[in-house]
Design an enzyme around this catalytic site. Structure first.
Site, PDB file in Angstrom:
ATOM      1  N   GLY A  67       0.782  -1.224   0.000  1.00 33.91           N
ATOM      2  CA  GLY A  67       0.000   0.000   0.000  1.00 33.91           C
ATOM      3  C   GLY A  67       0.813   1.272   0.000  1.00 33.91           C
ATOM      4  CG  ASP A  68       3.473   4.410   1.334  1.00 30.17           C
ATOM      5  OD1 ASP A  68       3.959   4.978   0.333  1.00 30.17           O
ATOM      6  OD2 ASP A  68       3.177   5.019   2.367  1.00 30.17           O
ATOM      7  CG  ASP A  69       7.324   4.934  -0.960  1.00 30.78           C
ATOM      8  OD1 ASP A  69       6.675   5.319  -1.951  1.00 30.78           O
ATOM      9  OD2 ASP A  69       7.702   5.693  -0.054  1.00 30.78           O
ATOM     10  CB  THR A  76       2.911   0.756  -4.791  1.00 25.16           C
ATOM     11  OG1 THR A  76       2.325   1.687  -3.862  1.00 25.16           O
ATOM     12  CG2 THR A  76       3.937   1.495  -5.632  1.00 25.16           C
TER      13      THR A  76
END
Length: 466
Positions: free
Chosen positions: A250-252, A283
């Site tokens: 959900g992010d980097d 992502t």
């Protein structure tokens, strides 16, 4: 809310990479530690009363097993074997000269009771918890001041069961910063390999103040809408190798860090000599590879190649802000393939988050000698959104051999950056249009080495043809 990943989801993933010659200087640390090293002593977690039913809490069993194995640290070390089963546990500490080995059908499950994740002091380079003032919950698998740590197996699974933490973050009921899934601090000789990591409450793998770290052949999964579930975040660490991983979070997917504003400047430990290769992932909220935004101790000598990102928000993002200080320099990205990515390359000079009001807004980061080479992409919305800082130093940004199929009528948007380009389609923004060759190749990180070798071999071929 979207469901967490299960083991069935993992089967949709890996088709990993042919071996490629890694020709970047300084990458030899990728081969320094052998995760297959046999320990002379071994025990199984069931010998300490653990029950793999997914319901019984096994924190004490893990703690007691590792306490026992610590007695073998000066005798060649030991291995803790986790067999098939679902082993529920709270946070536990590792010791030096230890191998934690998971069977292919073993699942370590993080407890859903926050009391099983103790609160520890904030990192000195952050000054406070990353999300809230004060302390932070300790990671599920934790260690500090260790030597020779191996976390591996036959593609077993470590599942943080993070949905309870994501809900608390979304509804504002956190008391402390959320825990990572694995965090090792001030440790040397770390190998994490051949495992699947699911549903971390926060960042998944976080080596901080570490040296000689290798992460290889891991799968990291979390729902694409899960908050801040970064994959691998090397932080104020050196000689780090990340290879052959599939990451969907959900992010980097990978974020390189080195401390936050005045605390990172004061602590002064950079993140340097980082090699990244053979990464595939997606992502929808972050970037394939990010640097920052916490980079106040400095980031340098990062080499990343053979990257494939798809269905993603950003491919590469260097993010910082006034007040960060520090530097990002000598960074090289090459052989990057993109498919359905919103922004291929982004600089964010006004990221903005600060730990408190004591940062110096005049502490401007220095961003220099960043090279992007051999990029190819289809269905790209924006080639580059490069936003520097007025009065700052975003210098010697070099683009070479880039071919992107961009859907936007304004493929590049640049401000407060300076650099050069060579064979870039679509044509880059005005501050980057000056040609690399022949005048400026020495200003471009790593291109100067390639240019010299190319010319040397060309001249040699011509001499031989005489």
């Amino acid at each position: 809310m979207r469901r967490s990943f299960t083991l069935v989801d993992v089967l949709l993933v890996l088709a990993f990479f042919s071996d490629a010659q890694w020709a970047v200087n300084g990458s030899s640390h990728c081969k320094q530690t052998n995760s297959g090293f046999a320990r002379p002593h071994s025990v199984t977690i069931t010998e300490f009363g653990a029950v793999g039913d997914g319901v019984t809490l096994n924190t004490k069993a893990f703690q007691n097993a590792i306490f026992y194995l610590n007695s073998f640290a000066d005798k060649g070390g030991a291995k803790l074997f986790v067999p098939a089963g679902r082993w529920l546990t709270g946070s536990f500490d590792l010791v030096s000269h230890l191998t934690l080995w998971l069977d292919k059908d073993a699942v370590i499950l993080g407890s859903t009771n926050s009391n099983d994740w103790p609160v520890v002091d904030p990192l000195p380079s952050y000054g406070r918890g990353r999300e809230l003032p004060g302390g932070r919950h300790r990671s599920l698998i934790y260690g500090r001041n260790l030597t020779d740590i191996i976390i591996t197996g036959d593609n077993g699974t470590i599942d943080g069961q993070g949905s309870i933490w994501w809900d608390r973050f979304r509804n504002g009921t956190l008391d402390y910063t959320r825990p990572h899934l694995v965090e090792l601090m001030n440790s040397t000789g770390v190998v994490i390999s051949n495992l699947t990591f699911l549903n971390s409450p926060f960042w998944t793998i976080h080596p901080v103040y570490c040296s000689h770290v290798r992460v290889k052949n891991v799968t990291i999964l979390a729902p694409l809408d899960s908050p801040n579930t970064d994959g691998i975040d090397p932080d104020s660490s050196d000689n780090v190798s990340i290879e052959d991983c599939y990451i969907s979070t959900g992010d980097d997917l990978i974020a390189i860090k080195s401390g936050w504003d005045e605390y990172g400047i004061s602590y002064g430990r950079p993140c340097t000599n980082v090699v990244i290769r053979g990464i595939i992932g997606q992502t929808q909220l972050g970037a394939g590879i990010a640097i920052g935004s916490e980079m106040s101790g400095g980031v340098s000598e990062v080499h990343a190649e053979n990257l494939q990102f798809f269905n993603s928000f950003m491919a590469i993002n260097i993010k910082t802000s006034p007040g960060r200080g520090g530097y990002v320099r000598n960074i090289y990205f090459s052989n990057v393939t993109l498919d359905h990515v919103d922004i291929a390359i982004r600089f964010t000079g006004q990221f903005g988050e600060h730990p408190d009001g004591f940062f110096d807004p005049k502490a401007l980061p220095k961003i220099e000698r960043i090279t992007f080479k051999d990029f190819a992409g289809e269905y790209i919305k924006v080639a580059g959104l490069l936003e520097g800082i007025e009065g700052g130093n975003f210098l010697n940004i070099c683009l070479s051999d880039i071919m992107l199929n961009v859907m936007s009528e304004s493929p590049w948007n640049c401000s407060y950056v300076q650099g050069y380009s060579h064979l870039v389609t679509p044509e880059p923004c005005e501050p980057l249009r000056e040609k690399i060759f022949p005048e400026h190749y020495l200003d471009c990180y790593h291109i100067s080495n390639q240019f010299w070798h190319s010319n040397f071999h060309s001249r040699g071929a011509r001499l031989l043809s005489w």
